[in-house]
Design a protein around this motif. Structure first.
Motif, PDB file in Angstrom:
ATOM      1  N   TRP A  41      37.898  45.868  49.381  1.00 19.19           N
ATOM      2  CA  TRP A  41      39.118  45.208  48.926  1.00 19.19           C
ATOM      3  C   TRP A  41      38.822  44.449  47.639  1.00 19.19           C
ATOM      4  O   TRP A  41      37.859  43.691  47.568  1.00 19.19           O
ATOM      5  N   GLU A  42      39.654  44.658  46.622  1.00 18.05           N
ATOM      6  CA  GLU A  42      39.534  43.937  45.352  1.00 18.05           C
ATOM      7  C   GLU A  42      40.420  42.702  45.440  1.00 18.05           C
ATOM      8  O   GLU A  42      41.633  42.813  45.638  1.00 18.05           O
ATOM      9  N   VAL A  43      39.813  41.531  45.293  1.00 17.89           N
ATOM     10  CA  VAL A  43      40.500  40.254  45.496  1.00 17.89           C
ATOM     11  C   VAL A  43      40.707  39.555  44.160  1.00 17.89           C
ATOM     12  O   VAL A  43      39.800  39.505  43.333  1.00 17.89           O
ATOM     13  N   SER A  44      41.887  39.004  43.974  1.00 16.52           N
ATOM     14  CA  SER A  44      42.200  38.168  42.821  1.00 16.52           C
ATOM     15  C   SER A  44      42.645  36.808  43.358  1.00 16.52           C
ATOM     16  O   SER A  44      43.656  36.720  44.060  1.00 16.52           O
ATOM     17  N   GLU A  57      37.986  37.169  40.278  1.00 20.93           N
ATOM     18  CA  GLU A  57      38.158  38.500  40.840  1.00 20.93           C
ATOM     19  C   GLU A  57      36.829  38.939  41.423  1.00 20.93           C
ATOM     20  O   GLU A  57      35.781  38.771  40.791  1.00 20.93           O
ATOM     21  N   SER A  59      34.975  41.483  45.020  1.00 25.40           N
ATOM     22  CA  SER A  59      35.178  42.496  46.056  1.00 25.40           C
ATOM     23  C   SER A  59      34.682  42.000  47.403  1.00 25.40           C
ATOM     24  O   SER A  59      33.650  41.340  47.485  1.00 25.40           O
ATOM     25  N   PHE A 124      45.694  34.041  46.989  1.00 25.15           N
ATOM     26  CA  PHE A 124      44.953  35.262  46.672  1.00 25.15           C
ATOM     27  C   PHE A 124      45.791  36.483  47.030  1.00 25.15           C
ATOM     28  O   PHE A 124      46.681  36.433  47.861  1.00 25.15           O
ATOM     29  N   ALA A 126      44.803  40.677  47.624  1.00 19.15           N
ATOM     30  CA  ALA A 126      43.744  41.682  47.712  1.00 19.15           C
ATOM     31  C   ALA A 126      44.388  43.044  47.904  1.00 19.15           C
ATOM     32  O   ALA A 126      45.384  43.178  48.603  1.00 19.15           O
ATOM     33  N   ARG A 127      43.799  44.028  47.258  1.00 18.30           N
ATOM     34  CA  ARG A 127      44.280  45.400  47.370  1.00 18.30           C
ATOM     35  C   ARG A 127      43.108  46.294  47.776  1.00 18.30           C
ATOM     36  O   ARG A 127      42.004  46.143  47.255  1.00 18.30           O
TER      37      ARG A 127
END
Length: 129
Positions: A41-44, A57, A59, A124, A126-127
């Motif tokens: 998951w890519e987190v911002s 950002e 992971s 946050f 996450a995708r």
């Protein structure tokens, strides 16, 4: 139930058997739900209040509902995501600790975080990668 021996051994075997019968086995559906959110998951993470002023950002990896950090920084991340999508995360980097809670819906997770050391809060997204 067949008695294996007289005395404490037969009582112990009987108790273990009854204990095993009382614990329901995990269903295939429950086991599948544990891995429903697995992956990278890519987190911002965006600050909302406090002196934290930088968007981050990074992971995270989810495996069998357990969360861990999946990047190159010296960071320790732990937490979990339930079969229903409830997220709890703890991230430690040096003397900074961040706690987050959120929810997963499909391939997107959202939530709030706080850093008590820096007295910051944020959100946050996450995708799934």
């Amino acid at each position: 139930m067949k008695t294996l021996n007289h005395g404490w051994k037969s009582a112990t075997c009987g108790a273990a058997l009854w204990g095993a019968l009382l614990i329901p086995p995990a269903t295939a559906q429950e086991l599948a739900a544990l891995s429903l959110h697995d992956g990278i998951w890519e987190v911002s993470a965006e600050p909302i209040s406090g002196p934290c002023d930088k968007r981050l950002e990074f992971s995270l990896a989810v495996e069998d509902g357990q969360i861990r950090y999946a990047g190159a920084w010296p960071v320790d991340a732990s937490g979990s995501v339930s079969a229903l999508g409830a997220i709890t995360i703890r991230v430690v980097r040096g003397n900074e600790t961040l706690s987050a809670k959120g929810v997963v819906r499909g391939d997107v997770a959202t939530g709030k975080w706080e850093s008590p050391v820096k007295n910051c809060t944020g959100s946050f997204v996450a995708r799934r990668a």
